[in-house]
Design a protein around this motif. Structure first.
Motif, PDB file in Angstrom:
ATOM      1  N   ILE A  82      71.268   3.739  50.083  1.00  0.00           N
ATOM      2  CA  ILE A  82      70.460   4.915  49.766  1.00  0.00           C
ATOM      3  C   ILE A  82      69.067   4.440  49.412  1.00  0.00           C
ATOM      4  N   VAL A  83      68.091   5.010  50.066  1.00  0.00           N
ATOM      5  CA  VAL A  83      66.697   4.665  49.804  1.00  0.00           C
ATOM      6  C   VAL A  83      66.017   5.898  49.222  1.00  0.00           C
ATOM      7  N   LEU A  84      65.430   5.739  48.056  1.00  0.00           N
ATOM      8  CA  LEU A  84      64.707   6.829  47.421  1.00  0.00           C
ATOM      9  C   LEU A  84      63.212   6.549  47.518  1.00  0.00           C
ATOM     10  N   PRO A  85      62.520   7.330  48.278  1.00  0.00           N
ATOM     11  CA  PRO A  85      61.079   7.077  48.431  1.00  0.00           C
ATOM     12  C   PRO A  85      60.285   7.668  47.258  1.00  0.00           C
ATOM     13  N   LEU A  86      60.223   6.937  46.174  1.00  0.00           N
ATOM     14  CA  LEU A  86      59.463   7.392  45.020  1.00  0.00           C
ATOM     15  C   LEU A  86      58.022   6.928  45.179  1.00  0.00           C
ATOM     16  N   LYS A  87      57.132   7.868  45.338  1.00  0.00           N
ATOM     17  CA  LYS A  87      55.740   7.518  45.578  1.00  0.00           C
ATOM     18  C   LYS A  87      54.963   7.344  44.285  1.00  0.00           C
ATOM     19  N   LYS A  88      55.295   8.124  43.293  1.00  0.00           N
ATOM     20  CA  LYS A  88      54.576   7.985  42.035  1.00  0.00           C
ATOM     21  C   LYS A  88      55.577   7.712  40.917  1.00  0.00           C
ATOM     22  N   LYS A  89      55.132   6.982  39.944  1.00  0.00           N
ATOM     23  CA  LYS A  89      55.992   6.646  38.818  1.00  0.00           C
ATOM     24  C   LYS A  89      56.134   7.855  37.904  1.00  0.00           C
ATOM     25  N   PRO A  90      57.296   8.006  37.302  1.00  0.00           N
ATOM     26  CA  PRO A  90      57.437   9.109  36.353  1.00  0.00           C
ATOM     27  C   PRO A  90      56.540   8.872  35.140  1.00  0.00           C
ATOM     28  N   PRO A  91      56.103   9.928  34.496  1.00  0.00           N
ATOM     29  CA  PRO A  91      55.210   9.748  33.347  1.00  0.00           C
ATOM     30  C   PRO A  91      55.901   9.010  32.209  1.00  0.00           C
ATOM     31  N   HIS A  92      55.117   8.235  31.498  1.00  0.00           N
ATOM     32  CA  HIS A  92      55.643   7.483  30.366  1.00  0.00           C
ATOM     33  C   HIS A  92      55.915   8.444  29.217  1.00  0.00           C
ATOM     34  N   GLU A  93      57.132   8.424  28.742  1.00  0.00           N
ATOM     35  CA  GLU A  93      57.504   9.320  27.652  1.00  0.00           C
ATOM     36  C   GLU A  93      57.473   8.566  26.340  1.00  0.00           C
ATOM     37  N   ASN A  94      57.101   9.271  25.316  1.00  0.00           N
ATOM     38  CA  ASN A  94      57.068   8.706  23.989  1.00  0.00           C
ATOM     39  C   ASN A  94      58.458   8.865  23.368  1.00  0.00           C
ATOM     40  N   ILE A  95      59.144   7.764  23.167  1.00  0.00           N
ATOM     41  CA  ILE A  95      60.499   7.812  22.620  1.00  0.00           C
ATOM     42  C   ILE A  95      60.495   7.165  21.243  1.00  0.00           C
ATOM     43  N   HIS A  96      60.997   7.897  20.266  1.00  0.00           N
ATOM     44  CA  HIS A  96      61.113   7.393  18.902  1.00  0.00           C
ATOM     45  C   HIS A  96      62.583   7.114  18.613  1.00  0.00           C
ATOM     46  N   ARG A  97      62.842   5.978  17.997  1.00  0.00           N
ATOM     47  CA  ARG A  97      64.217   5.622  17.621  1.00  0.00           C
ATOM     48  C   ARG A  97      64.353   5.702  16.114  1.00  0.00           C
ATOM     49  N   LEU A 133      69.383   7.349  16.899  1.00  0.00           N
ATOM     50  CA  LEU A 133      68.957   8.641  17.386  1.00  0.00           C
ATOM     51  C   LEU A 133      67.657   8.437  18.157  1.00  0.00           C
ATOM     52  N   ALA A 134      67.674   8.739  19.446  1.00  0.00           N
ATOM     53  CA  ALA A 134      66.487   8.607  20.287  1.00  0.00           C
ATOM     54  C   ALA A 134      65.928   9.999  20.539  1.00  0.00           C
ATOM     55  N   ILE A 135      64.662  10.186  20.164  1.00  0.00           N
ATOM     56  CA  ILE A 135      64.020  11.490  20.306  1.00  0.00           C
ATOM     57  C   ILE A 135      62.862  11.333  21.278  1.00  0.00           C
ATOM     58  N   ARG A 136      62.810  12.208  22.274  1.00  0.00           N
ATOM     59  CA  ARG A 136      61.790  12.124  23.318  1.00  0.00           C
ATOM     60  C   ARG A 136      60.694  13.152  23.081  1.00  0.00           C
ATOM     61  N   ASP A 154      71.352  13.939   2.577  1.00  0.00           N
ATOM     62  CA  ASP A 154      71.710  12.622   2.051  1.00  0.00           C
ATOM     63  C   ASP A 154      71.885  11.592   3.181  1.00  0.00           C
ATOM     64  N   LEU A 155      71.033  11.677   4.195  1.00  0.00           N
ATOM     65  CA  LEU A 155      71.067  10.719   5.301  1.00  0.00           C
ATOM     66  C   LEU A 155      70.026   9.636   5.073  1.00  0.00           C
ATOM     67  N   GLN A 156      70.408   8.398   5.350  1.00  0.00           N
ATOM     68  CA  GLN A 156      69.474   7.276   5.257  1.00  0.00           C
ATOM     69  C   GLN A 156      68.935   6.999   6.666  1.00  0.00           C
ATOM     70  N   ILE A 157      67.616   7.215   6.855  1.00  0.00           N
ATOM     71  CA  ILE A 157      66.998   7.068   8.170  1.00  0.00           C
ATOM     72  C   ILE A 157      65.911   6.015   8.102  1.00  0.00           C
ATOM     73  N   LEU A 158      65.938   5.114   9.094  1.00  0.00           N
ATOM     74  CA  LEU A 158      64.877   4.118   9.238  1.00  0.00           C
ATOM     75  C   LEU A 158      64.158   4.363  10.550  1.00  0.00           C
ATOM     76  N   LEU A 159      62.849   4.407  10.516  1.00  0.00           N
ATOM     77  CA  LEU A 159      62.073   4.559  11.737  1.00  0.00           C
ATOM     78  C   LEU A 159      61.977   3.205  12.429  1.00  0.00           C
ATOM     79  N   HIS A 160      62.188   3.217  13.717  1.00  0.00           N
ATOM     80  CA  HIS A 160      62.118   1.958  14.474  1.00  0.00           C
ATOM     81  C   HIS A 160      61.179   2.130  15.626  1.00  0.00           C
TER      82      HIS A 160
END
Length: 160
Positions: A82-97, A133-136, A154-160
């Protein structure tokens, strides 16, 4: 009467299974005359009439291929490309973990409800008592809202 029916059913079942196994064994060991290696080498007819020496000298691999034994089995899956002719790259998404510590089922339920209520796209991965948790496509302000709302549960969350 009931015992007789049970015994009769057992005998019929056993005989049926034995017949089925015999037929399967015969089918598995049967050559069927459809194998490729059953043809003699003399029955291979060349496309163009040439001298034997000329054909052997110019294409020795062809002679080897003609007499090679082919397997009697075939693979269950066909190969495909299977050949997928992708001409342009998908936009870069900002993902926070966000790394969540000391999780239980109730805390996972709470964080999922919180994210769904805020209409946030996310992916959640859990490994034992920790989760990621990955948030887009969210800005820092939205992430801070999630962190502050999660502290209420009462959740302990660390930003990464």
């Amino acid at each position: 009467m009931r015992k007789l029916l049970i015994i009769l059913f057992g005998i019929v079942s056993t005989v049926s299974v034995a017949i089925l196994l015999i037929l399967l064994y015969r089918y598995a060991t049967k050559d069927g005359g459809a194998s490729y290696h059953s043809l003699p080498a003399e029955s291979v007819v060349p496309l163009k009439k040439r001298g034997k020496d000329e054909a052997k000298a110019s294409h020795p691999w062809l002679e080897k291929l003609a007499i090679k034994r082919r397997p009697t089995y075939s693979y269950a899956v066909s190969e495909m490309e299977i050949v997928l002719p992708l001409k342009k790259k998908p936009p870069h998404e900002n993902i926070h973990r966000l790394i969540l510590k000391d999780l239980d089922d109730y805390k996972i339920f709470c964080i999922k409800q919180l994210l769904e209520r805020m209409h946030i796209r996310y992916a959640f991965y859990r490994k034992k008592r920790e989760g990621v948790l990955a948030i887009r496509d969210s800005d820092k302000k939205t992430i801070q809202k999630i962190v502050s709302a999660a502290k209420a549960y009462d959740l302990q969350i660390l930003l990464h």
